[in-house]
Enzyme design. Structure first.
Site, PDB file in Angstrom:
ATOM      1  N   PRO A  97       0.378  14.875   2.790  1.00 18.08           N
ATOM      2  CA  PRO A  97      -0.545  14.013   3.535  1.00 18.08           C
ATOM      3  C   PRO A  97      -0.395  12.550   3.122  1.00 18.08           C
ATOM      4  O   PRO A  97      -0.357  12.230   1.944  1.00 18.08           O
ATOM      5  CB  PRO A  97      -1.921  14.546   3.124  1.00 18.08           C
ATOM      6  CG  PRO A  97      -1.696  15.184   1.780  1.00 18.08           C
ATOM      7  CD  PRO A  97      -0.312  15.753   1.835  1.00 18.08           C
ATOM      8  N   SER A 146      -3.847  14.261   6.776  1.00 16.70           N
ATOM      9  CA  SER A 146      -4.653  13.608   5.746  1.00 16.70           C
ATOM     10  C   SER A 146      -6.113  13.444   6.160  1.00 16.70           C
ATOM     11  O   SER A 146      -6.411  13.170   7.322  1.00 16.70           O
ATOM     12  CB  SER A 146      -4.069  12.225   5.451  1.00 16.70           C
ATOM     13  OG  SER A 146      -4.969  11.474   4.668  1.00 16.70           O
ATOM     14  N   THR A 192      -7.399  17.984  -2.349  1.00 17.91           N
ATOM     15  CA  THR A 192      -6.779  17.054  -3.301  1.00 17.91           C
ATOM     16  C   THR A 192      -7.768  16.715  -4.412  1.00 17.91           C
ATOM     17  O   THR A 192      -8.867  16.222  -4.144  1.00 17.91           O
ATOM     18  CB  THR A 192      -6.309  15.781  -2.575  1.00 17.91           C
ATOM     19  OG1 THR A 192      -5.335  16.160  -1.599  1.00 17.91           O
ATOM     20  CG2 THR A 192      -5.685  14.783  -3.545  1.00 17.91           C
ATOM     21  N   TYR A 219       0.829  -1.211   0.000  1.00 22.05           N
ATOM     22  CA  TYR A 219       0.000   0.000   0.000  1.00 22.05           C
ATOM     23  C   TYR A 219       0.861   1.257   0.000  1.00 22.05           C
ATOM     24  O   TYR A 219       0.582   2.216  -0.718  1.00 22.05           O
ATOM     25  CB  TYR A 219      -0.952   0.010   1.206  1.00 22.05           C
ATOM     26  CG  TYR A 219      -1.937   1.149   1.108  1.00 22.05           C
ATOM     27  CD1 TYR A 219      -3.027   1.075   0.238  1.00 22.05           C
ATOM     28  CD2 TYR A 219      -1.742   2.330   1.822  1.00 22.05           C
ATOM     29  CE1 TYR A 219      -3.898   2.137   0.092  1.00 22.05           C
ATOM     30  CE2 TYR A 219      -2.621   3.392   1.692  1.00 22.05           C
ATOM     31  CZ  TYR A 219      -3.699   3.290   0.825  1.00 22.05           C
ATOM     32  OH  TYR A 219      -4.554   4.346   0.675  1.00 22.05           O
ATOM     33  N   GLN A 222      -5.802  18.404   4.818  1.00 24.50           N
ATOM     34  CA  GLN A 222      -6.060  17.979   3.434  1.00 24.50           C
ATOM     35  C   GLN A 222      -7.458  17.401   3.329  1.00 24.50           C
ATOM     36  O   GLN A 222      -7.811  16.465   4.044  1.00 24.50           O
ATOM     37  CB  GLN A 222      -5.023  16.940   2.996  1.00 24.50           C
ATOM     38  CG  GLN A 222      -5.285  16.347   1.612  1.00 24.50           C
ATOM     39  CD  GLN A 222      -5.995  15.011   1.674  1.00 24.50           C
ATOM     40  OE1 GLN A 222      -5.651  14.181   2.518  1.00 24.50           O
ATOM     41  NE2 GLN A 222      -6.974  14.795   0.817  1.00 24.50           N
ATOM     42  N   HIS A 282       0.293  12.587  -6.940  1.00 22.62           N
ATOM     43  CA  HIS A 282      -0.029  11.644  -5.870  1.00 22.62           C
ATOM     44  C   HIS A 282       1.052  10.562  -5.758  1.00 22.62           C
ATOM     45  O   HIS A 282       0.770   9.409  -5.445  1.00 22.62           O
ATOM     46  CB  HIS A 282      -1.395  11.000  -6.145  1.00 22.62           C
ATOM     47  CG  HIS A 282      -2.232  10.757  -4.923  1.00 22.62           C
ATOM     48  ND1 HIS A 282      -3.250  11.577  -4.559  1.00 22.62           N
ATOM     49  CD2 HIS A 282      -2.197   9.775  -3.980  1.00 22.62           C
ATOM     50  CE1 HIS A 282      -3.823  11.104  -3.450  1.00 22.62           C
ATOM     51  NE2 HIS A 282      -3.189  10.025  -3.080  1.00 22.62           N
ATOM     52  N   ASP A 329       5.406  18.051  -5.118  1.00 25.70           N
ATOM     53  CA  ASP A 329       5.783  16.759  -4.537  1.00 25.70           C
ATOM     54  C   ASP A 329       5.725  15.680  -5.604  1.00 25.70           C
ATOM     55  O   ASP A 329       5.433  15.948  -6.762  1.00 25.70           O
ATOM     56  CB  ASP A 329       4.967  16.416  -3.268  1.00 25.70           C
ATOM     57  CG  ASP A 329       3.560  15.860  -3.533  1.00 25.70           C
ATOM     58  OD1 ASP A 329       3.220  15.479  -4.672  1.00 25.70           O
ATOM     59  OD2 ASP A 329       2.781  15.796  -2.547  1.00 25.70           O
ATOM     60  N   ARG A 352      -4.478   0.360  -8.602  1.00 20.92           N
ATOM     61  CA  ARG A 352      -3.264   0.010  -7.857  1.00 20.92           C
ATOM     62  C   ARG A 352      -3.056  -1.498  -7.893  1.00 20.92           C
ATOM     63  O   ARG A 352      -3.689  -2.243  -7.135  1.00 20.92           O
ATOM     64  CB  ARG A 352      -3.368   0.510  -6.418  1.00 20.92           C
ATOM     65  CG  ARG A 352      -3.866   1.955  -6.335  1.00 20.92           C
ATOM     66  CD  ARG A 352      -3.004   2.831  -5.497  1.00 20.92           C
ATOM     67  NE  ARG A 352      -3.474   4.200  -5.508  1.00 20.92           N
ATOM     68  CZ  ARG A 352      -3.952   4.847  -4.441  1.00 20.92           C
ATOM     69  NH1 ARG A 352      -4.005   4.229  -3.269  1.00 20.92           N
ATOM     70  NH2 ARG A 352      -4.333   6.105  -4.538  1.00 20.92           N
TER      71      ARG A 352
HETATM   72  C1  FNR Z   1      -0.496   9.379  -0.338  1.00 20.22           C
HETATM   73  N1  FNR Z   1      -0.896  10.609  -0.833  1.00 20.22           N
HETATM   74  C2  FNR Z   1      -2.021  11.221  -0.324  1.00 20.22           C
HETATM   75  N2  FNR Z   1      -2.394  12.435  -0.783  1.00 20.22           N
HETATM   76  C3  FNR Z   1      -3.481  13.068  -0.261  1.00 20.22           C
HETATM   77  O1  FNR Z   1      -3.789  14.168  -0.691  1.00 20.22           O
HETATM   78  N3  FNR Z   1      -4.196  12.468   0.732  1.00 20.22           N
HETATM   79  C4  FNR Z   1      -3.877  11.240   1.230  1.00 20.22           C
HETATM   80  O2  FNR Z   1      -4.540  10.740   2.129  1.00 20.22           O
HETATM   81  C5  FNR Z   1      -2.777  10.568   0.667  1.00 20.22           C
HETATM   82  N4  FNR Z   1      -2.438   9.329   1.099  1.00 20.22           N
HETATM   83  C6  FNR Z   1      -1.291   8.726   0.633  1.00 20.22           C
HETATM   84  C7  FNR Z   1      -0.915   7.490   1.133  1.00 20.22           C
HETATM   85  C8  FNR Z   1       0.262   6.898   0.706  1.00 20.22           C
HETATM   86  C9  FNR Z   1       0.661   5.577   1.272  1.00 20.22           C
HETATM   87  C10 FNR Z   1       1.082   7.571  -0.236  1.00 20.22           C
HETATM   88  C11 FNR Z   1       2.400   6.983  -0.682  1.00 20.22           C
HETATM   89  C12 FNR Z   1       0.696   8.777  -0.749  1.00 20.22           C
HETATM   90  C13 FNR Z   1      -0.045  11.349  -1.778  1.00 20.22           C
HETATM   91  C14 FNR Z   1       0.990  12.185  -1.027  1.00 20.22           C
HETATM   92  O3  FNR Z   1       0.368  13.276  -0.388  1.00 20.22           O
HETATM   93  C15 FNR Z   1       2.060  12.771  -1.966  1.00 20.22           C
HETATM   94  O4  FNR Z   1       1.444  13.458  -3.026  1.00 20.22           O
HETATM   95  C16 FNR Z   1       2.988  11.694  -2.525  1.00 20.22           C
HETATM   96  O5  FNR Z   1       3.274  10.724  -1.563  1.00 20.22           O
HETATM   97  C17 FNR Z   1       4.260  12.346  -2.998  1.00 20.22           C
HETATM   98  O6  FNR Z   1       5.039  11.445  -3.666  1.00 20.22           O
HETATM   99  P1  FNR Z   1       6.249  10.604  -3.014  1.00 20.22           P
HETATM  100  O7  FNR Z   1       7.086  11.561  -2.207  1.00 20.22           O
HETATM  101  O8  FNR Z   1       5.612   9.541  -2.191  1.00 20.22           O
HETATM  102  O9  FNR Z   1       6.917  10.072  -4.217  1.00 20.22           O
END
Ligand code: FNR
Length: 420
Positions: A90, A119, A169, A37, A141, A317, A348, A178
């Site tokens: 988040p 988050s 978001t 995940y 968020q 994301h 990000d 996924r």
């Molecule tokens: C996320 N991301 C995410 N974004 C958001 O707006 N709300 C959320 O709840 C989540 N949850 C989430 C869970 C997990 C396990 C991951 C890996 C990512 C996206 C997150 O905010 C962000 O955009 C990315 O993780 C940035 O990319 P990197 O640094 O993981 O490559």
């Protein structure tokens, strides 16, 4: 230098310093489902690869003899001076990484004075995380729910919890394809994980109560409270209910509550019919500054400005939504050009250290969001792990600035890079 001194004095880091080793350590620490995940992306994970490849296409172009004896990493963001150019993006369902989840992240963020974006899919209610953060910066968020009352309630709570801004978001009106999770038949929300922000909300609890009443076939409004709901979900999850339950909790376990909560969540989680016109409602719900997350097209950046937003988060994301999407670093210059300094632009997706942050700042990002690296830090060593990962990003950025000949973030610009 603090990081180096600790190393030289023989203090071993709590988490591996390099990203690949950190990811391996997280994999070892976690169940197959939890790691899939956290680490996984959409489809073939081409977007994840593209995010990384985009950084490699820019070479940092060092200059020498420029007196870099003192460096300044602070920036101005949303009207305030911030100690660093980082934010913690988040991450939902942090309980998959560590039992202390969001509170552990909040403590680390507070210690380092790095804004933490709480988050909507958190594992702990925002009030608990806020309490652990004192007066340090946090943003909330929002996943725009199909229930307007719920959106309004989330934003009321965010204000009451001292959140300085709202990050909406927009790239997750449906969950991405996924493959790793699909192979494992794993969706945490259906197990009641990552829905604490909902089950602690009075509007959501009302929705669950109505659903239970409908299911019971009568107009009766059964007793449903946030505490009861949380306990019922916890017990349902642990599968070890019978030993633990007493009194009201016994009823909860027998009741259709956990199922009703999950179904209610799946119903209201998102609204794929949103349009730019919907944004007007946000202003009825909150006066907090609004950032839109998930923008990668310059025309969307222009529209966001037309609608008066206070900031943009260039994000895909972390490659978890559209497989084969453009890399965020490639999208950044076009967005920055349209925004022309009117609002902050946060980037990000794919940032794996200070040298990556340097490139994003050079291409015009105001600040840089970290995602998976801190989630892995959490998995490996809890709050200390998060703090070390973020500190390593800071230290590497500081060293990179110095070695490239820059004293401040403002000095980093397009001429600090050239195509590799
Ligand atoms: C996320 N991301 C995410 N974004 C958001 O707006 N709300 C959320 O709840 C989540 N949850 C989430 C869970 C997990 C396990 C991951 C890996 C990512 C996206 C997150 O905010 C962000 O955009 C990315 O993780 C940035 O990319 P990197 O640094 O993981 O490559």
């Amino acid at each position: 230098s603090e990081v180096y001194r600790a190393g030289v004095s023989g203090t071993k880091p709590a988490v591996p310093v390099g990203f690949d080793a950190l990811e391996r350590a997280a994999r070892t620490a976690l169940s197959a489902e939890a790691f899939a995940y956290l680490a996984g992306g959409a489809g073939s994970e081409a977007t994840m690869a593209a995010n990384r490849a985009a950084f490699a296409r820019w070479g940092i172009w060092p200059r020498v003899l420029r007196d870099v004896g003192r460096r300044e990493l602070s920036i101005e963001l949303l009207g305030r001076r911030r100690a660093t150019p980082f934010v913690l993006s988040p991450i939902g369902v942090a309980e998959l990484a560590h039992a202390e989840a969001d509170v552990a992240v909040g403590r680390a963020a507070a210690e380092l004075d790095v804004p933490f974006v709480l988050s909507n899919q958190a594992s702990q209610p925002m009030e608990e995380v806020a309490a652990a953060m004192g007066d340090r910066a946090r943003w909330f968020q929002l996943y725009w729910s199909a229930s307007d009352e719920l959106n309004a309630s989330f934003l009321r709570r965010a204000e009451a919890s001292g959140c300085e801004a709202v990050v909406v978001t927009l790239d997750t009106h449906l969950l991405g394809w996924r493959t790793r999770d699909l192979d494992l038949a794993f969706l945490p929300f259906t197990r009641g994980q990552g829905i604490a922000q909902y089950t602690s909300d009075p509007v959501f609890v009302d929705l669950v109560r109505e659903r239970v009443a409908r299911g019971a076939g009568g107009g009766a409004r059964p007793r449903v409270t946030p505490t009861l709901l949380a306990s019922a979900l916890k017990i349902a999850r642990s599968g070890s209910g019978t030993r633990l339950v007493e009194g009201g909790l016994r009823d909860a376990l027998r009741s259709p509550l956990p199922r009703a909560a999950v179904e209610t969540f799946l119903d209201v989680f998102s609204d794929p019919t949103l349009t730019w016109e919907s944004l007007a409602k946000l202003r009825e719900w909150t006066m907090l500054p609004v950032l839109l997350k998930g923008i990668v097209h310059p025309d969307d950046a222009s529209r966001a400005l037309d609608h008066g937003v206070d900031g943009i988060v260039v994000s895909n994301h972390g490659g978890r939504q559209v497989d084969g999407s453009v890399a965020t670093l490639d999208a950044l210059p076009g967005v920055v050009e349209r925004v022309a300094g009117r609002v902050p632009v946060v980037l990000d997706s794919g940032v794996r250290g200070g040298a990556d942050a340097f490139r994003a700042l050079a291409l015009g990002a105001t600040a840089v969001g970290i995602g998976r690296p801190y989630a892995y830090g959490l998995a490996v060593a809890g709050s200390d792990g998060v703090r070390e990962v973020v500190r390593n990003h800071l230290a590497e950025l500081d060293v990179t600035m110095a070695l490239a000949g820059h004293r401040s973030i403002a000095q980093i610009g397009r001429d600090s890079l050239r195509p590799a």
